[in-house]
Design an enzyme around this catalytic site. Structure first.
Site, PDB file in Angstrom:
ATOM      1  N   GLN A  77      51.007  32.658  50.208  1.00 25.71           N
ATOM      2  CA  GLN A  77      49.600  33.019  50.030  1.00 25.71           C
ATOM      3  C   GLN A  77      48.808  32.208  48.995  1.00 25.71           C
ATOM      4  O   GLN A  77      47.659  31.831  49.257  1.00 25.71           O
ATOM      5  CB  GLN A  77      49.499  34.515  49.662  1.00 25.71           C
ATOM      6  CG  GLN A  77      48.075  34.983  49.558  1.00 25.71           C
ATOM      7  CD  GLN A  77      47.877  36.451  49.263  1.00 25.71           C
ATOM      8  OE1 GLN A  77      46.775  36.880  49.032  1.00 25.71           O
ATOM      9  NE2 GLN A  77      48.927  37.242  49.269  1.00 25.71           N
ATOM     10  N   SER A  78      49.394  31.990  47.802  1.00 29.83           N
ATOM     11  CA  SER A  78      48.572  31.426  46.714  1.00 29.83           C
ATOM     12  C   SER A  78      48.028  30.043  47.072  1.00 29.83           C
ATOM     13  O   SER A  78      46.808  29.816  47.000  1.00 29.83           O
ATOM     14  CB  SER A  78      49.404  31.346  45.431  1.00 29.83           C
ATOM     15  OG  SER A  78      50.481  30.451  45.608  1.00 29.83           O
ATOM     16  N   ARG A  98      57.771  22.566  58.140  1.00 29.18           N
ATOM     17  CA  ARG A  98      59.072  22.116  58.608  1.00 29.18           C
ATOM     18  C   ARG A  98      59.159  22.260  60.135  1.00 29.18           C
ATOM     19  O   ARG A  98      58.764  23.303  60.667  1.00 29.18           O
ATOM     20  CB  ARG A  98      60.191  22.934  57.974  1.00 29.18           C
ATOM     21  CG  ARG A  98      60.992  22.107  56.995  1.00 29.18           C
ATOM     22  CD  ARG A  98      62.095  22.873  56.381  1.00 29.18           C
ATOM     23  NE  ARG A  98      61.602  24.066  55.697  1.00 29.18           N
ATOM     24  CZ  ARG A  98      62.373  24.848  54.975  1.00 29.18           C
ATOM     25  NH1 ARG A  98      63.644  24.577  54.846  1.00 29.18           N
ATOM     26  NH2 ARG A  98      61.882  25.909  54.383  1.00 29.18           N
ATOM     27  N   LEU A 132      56.949  17.998  59.778  1.00 30.37           N
ATOM     28  CA  LEU A 132      57.832  16.883  59.384  1.00 30.37           C
ATOM     29  C   LEU A 132      58.910  17.401  58.450  1.00 30.37           C
ATOM     30  O   LEU A 132      58.683  18.329  57.672  1.00 30.37           O
ATOM     31  CB  LEU A 132      57.028  15.740  58.733  1.00 30.37           C
ATOM     32  CG  LEU A 132      56.370  15.927  57.375  1.00 30.37           C
ATOM     33  CD1 LEU A 132      57.333  15.657  56.240  1.00 30.37           C
ATOM     34  CD2 LEU A 132      55.184  14.987  57.275  1.00 30.37           C
ATOM     35  N   LYS A 135      63.058  15.833  54.173  1.00 30.52           N
ATOM     36  CA  LYS A 135      64.358  15.359  53.673  1.00 30.52           C
ATOM     37  C   LYS A 135      65.046  14.409  54.657  1.00 30.52           C
ATOM     38  O   LYS A 135      66.178  13.997  54.437  1.00 30.52           O
ATOM     39  CB  LYS A 135      65.232  16.566  53.341  1.00 30.52           C
ATOM     40  CG  LYS A 135      64.650  17.284  52.104  1.00 30.52           C
ATOM     41  CD  LYS A 135      65.409  18.483  51.700  1.00 30.52           C
ATOM     42  CE  LYS A 135      64.747  19.092  50.467  1.00 30.52           C
ATOM     43  NZ  LYS A 135      65.061  20.484  50.299  1.00 30.52           N
ATOM     44  N   ASN A 156      52.830  24.706  46.399  1.00 29.68           N
ATOM     45  CA  ASN A 156      53.254  25.868  45.598  1.00 29.68           C
ATOM     46  C   ASN A 156      54.716  26.196  45.887  1.00 29.68           C
ATOM     47  O   ASN A 156      55.078  27.354  46.066  1.00 29.68           O
ATOM     48  CB  ASN A 156      52.346  27.084  45.829  1.00 29.68           C
ATOM     49  CG  ASN A 156      52.469  27.668  47.213  1.00 29.68           C
ATOM     50  OD1 ASN A 156      52.428  26.944  48.198  1.00 29.68           O
ATOM     51  ND2 ASN A 156      52.629  28.979  47.310  1.00 29.68           N
ATOM     52  N   GLU A 199      53.410  37.767  44.234  1.00 30.46           N
ATOM     53  CA  GLU A 199      52.225  38.495  43.760  1.00 30.46           C
ATOM     54  C   GLU A 199      52.505  39.561  42.690  1.00 30.46           C
ATOM     55  O   GLU A 199      51.974  39.513  41.582  1.00 30.46           O
ATOM     56  CB  GLU A 199      51.541  39.166  44.969  1.00 30.46           C
ATOM     57  CG  GLU A 199      50.436  40.136  44.631  1.00 30.46           C
ATOM     58  CD  GLU A 199      49.213  39.460  44.027  1.00 30.46           C
ATOM     59  OE1 GLU A 199      48.781  38.431  44.561  1.00 30.46           O
ATOM     60  OE2 GLU A 199      48.682  39.981  43.020  1.00 30.46           O
ATOM     61  N   ASP A 228      48.158  35.963  43.633  1.00 27.80           N
ATOM     62  CA  ASP A 228      48.225  34.916  44.667  1.00 27.80           C
ATOM     63  C   ASP A 228      46.855  34.325  44.955  1.00 27.80           C
ATOM     64  O   ASP A 228      46.579  33.171  44.666  1.00 27.80           O
ATOM     65  CB  ASP A 228      48.774  35.512  45.971  1.00 27.80           C
ATOM     66  CG  ASP A 228      50.284  35.577  45.977  1.00 27.80           C
ATOM     67  OD1 ASP A 228      50.912  34.880  45.165  1.00 27.80           O
ATOM     68  OD2 ASP A 228      50.837  36.322  46.795  1.00 27.80           O
ATOM     69  N   GLY A 307      34.078  48.290  30.723  1.00 26.29           N
ATOM     70  CA  GLY A 307      32.980  47.794  29.907  1.00 26.29           C
ATOM     71  C   GLY A 307      32.423  48.866  28.979  1.00 26.29           C
ATOM     72  O   GLY A 307      33.049  49.895  28.745  1.00 26.29           O
ATOM     73  N   GLY A 308      31.229  48.613  28.474  1.00 24.90           N
ATOM     74  CA  GLY A 308      30.623  49.518  27.504  1.00 24.90           C
ATOM     75  C   GLY A 308      29.884  50.691  28.123  1.00 24.90           C
ATOM     76  O   GLY A 308      29.382  51.554  27.396  1.00 24.90           O
TER      77      GLY A 308
END
Ligand code: COA
Length: 475
Positions: A77-78, A98, A132, A135, A156, A199, A228, A307-308
């Site tokens: 995913q990432s 692959r 491809l 190796k 990744n 993740e 991710d 937040g505030g």
């Protein structure tokens, strides 16, 4: 005082010297850029066949990244989030997989047998696929041709995997000094740098899990894929920045985005609160205040706002049967009077326990319980309509079904229907970044190896070379 004899060459003042030096520097930069451009043209000199295809396929600056080629060695995913985004912005993304296997997500969480999963299709739009074996020597030759052909290599893999394919940074630079190598890893340099990461590991290691959930429950992961997809977004920005820098210095560079860093970056308000807690021993806007206890670390704050302006999730009409009949309600200080009027508590407007934000802090849970008595009489959409009239910040809890059916999201291209040759029509998220002069057309993901022949031709491999590589299982 004798006047200095005028020399044949008048002396330059300091200011003139500075101006001349600046001019010379500017000339050098222009020359260097021209040289870089020329070098780039030579390095990229396309073979006739390739030029034809590329010209036909490439836009003419109609999209922001029309001229950029991405060698996409990403999976899961990432990385794919990043390259999909670049493809939506116009880059030519060539996804390497692959032979016979492909990205593992093609086969994961399948809803239709033997058809690319939604997991895969929703992360790989607008890309081309070449298979491809990196190796195999013949496969390696194709891979190296791709390194010369492209502007950016995105990967990744687990740490070290790219080196084991023979693509060390030194090798990449020797093949293409302008190449930008962009990587997602789980961790940056340090004790965990060799670890594989998914993740939820990133959510836990980046501070999200320890600060998500309720005080009396365990740490929670969130449904948003901040480790991710969040890191993929960071990587895309890093790539665009590196491409921009390259226009000035002509050089490639490495871009690294660690998932732990990405999650922690999104958790910055909790690091803020850690320091406030260390200084004061309490966090007055947290539900633990004033009746609960604070320890040494930022506690889980349930649905409190980060937040505030205090907020909480409140039940709406139908909550007994609909798990999403809720609204997020923010008691923003400037509209406090309007809130009191809407919920029928006008006495709170001037009451010393409620009139000022500081006075309200120890009573927040009681205040939200009272507001909830009002929201429970309205559906989340009715409540939204009423509250928005008074500019009271609030948001309905929308289910995935509601989001999928929301027509305004279809109209903006945030949710898109795509047709796929083997799965038929499906919904996906579109480009969240809207540029006024670079439109996004979401095109289906490629089938495994769908563009292998086309890309090999662009790279200049002839029919015999392709046949030989295929016979070896290299492509
Ligand atoms: N040709 C030949 N070999 C290939 C190949 C190709 N086209 N594509 C991949 N491979 C090989 C790699 O070289 C590697 O082999 P090696 O380790 O024996 O040298 C192998 O396939 C698998 O790579 P790896 O990255 O280790 O996959 P994995 O499935 O075991 O791990 C992750 C998956 C996601 C955990 C891991 O890749 C990772 O930690 N990535 C970095 C963090 C990340 O992005 N995580 C988020 C994922 S959404």
């Amino acid at each position: 005082m004798a006047k200095a004899k005028a020399s044949a060459k008048p002396k330059r003042s300091a200011t003139t010297k500075r101006l001349v030096a600046k001019k010379m520097r500017a000339k050098t930069v222009v020359r260097a850029r021209a040289k870089n451009n020329a070098a780039r043209k030579v390095a990229k000199a396309p073979r006739a066949s390739r030029e034809k295809v590329v010209k036909a396929r490439r836009g003419k600056g109609e999209r922001a990244l029309d001229d950029v080629r991405i060698l996409d060695m990403t999976h899961v995913q990432s990385g794919p989030t990043c390259t999909q985004l670049l493809a939506w912005l116009g880059a030519d993304v060539i996804k390497v997989e692959r032979p016979g296997v492909g990205d593992i997500t093609r086969g994961q969480l399948r809803d239709i047998p033997d058809v690319d999963s939604l997991y895969f299709t929703m992360l790989n739009h607008n890309k081309r696929s070449i298979t491809l074996d990196a190796k195999n020597p013949a496969g390696r030759k194709v891979l190296e041709a791709l390194v010369r052909h492209c502007d950016v290599l995105v990967e990744n893999f687990a740490p070290g995997a790219l080196d084991r394919m023979g693509l060390t940074w030194a090798r990449i630079q020797s093949l293409n000094p302008r190449m930008i190598l962009a990587s997602v890893k789980g961790f940056g340099p340090g004790p965990y740098e060799d670890c594989k990461v998914y993740e939820n590991v990133a959510q836990c290691a980046g501070g999200s899990a320890s600060t998500t959930g309720f005080d009396d429950g365990p740490p929670l992961v969130t449904g948003a894929q901040i480790g991710d997809s969040g890191t993929g977004l960071n990587l895309a920005l890093g790539i665009v920045a590196a491409l921009y820098q390259r226009t000035m210095n002509g050089k490639g560079q490495k871009v690294l985005c660690a998932m732990q860093d990405g999650v922690l970056n999104l958790c910055r308000v909790k690091l803020r609160d850690q320091q406030r807690l260390a200084r004061n021993g309490k966090l007055t806007e947290y539900p633990q205040h004033p009746h609960g206890r604070f320890g040494e670390s930022v506690p889980r704050a349930g649905n409190a706002s980060g937040g505030g302006q205090p907020g909480w999730i409140l039940k709406c009409k139908g909550w007994e049967t609909d798990p999403n009949a809720y609204i997020y309600f923010i008691t923003q200080a400037p509209v406090w009077e309007a809130i009191c009027k809407v919920i029928g508590k006008e006495e709170w407007i001037t009451h010393p326990d409620y009139a000022k934000p500081v006075a309200r802090l120890p009573r927040l849970m009681e205040i939200f319980a009272t507001i909830e008595q009002w929201t429970m009489t309205k559906t989340k959409f009715e409540a939204m309509e009423i509250l928005n009239k008074y500019d009271i910040p609030c948001g309905p809890i929308l289910s995935m079904k509601e989001l999928a059916e929301e027509q305004s999201l279809r109209a903006t291209g945030t949710v898109v229907e795509v047709d796929h040759p083997t799965r038929g029509k499906y919904l996906t998220v579109g480009n969240p970044i809207k540029l006024s002069a670079s439109s996004t057309e979401v095109r289906r993901s490629p089938l495994l190896g769908e563009h292998t022949d086309e890309i090999l031709a662009e790279l200049g491999f002839d029919a015999d070379e392709v046949a030989a590589a295929r016979a070896q299982g290299a492509v």
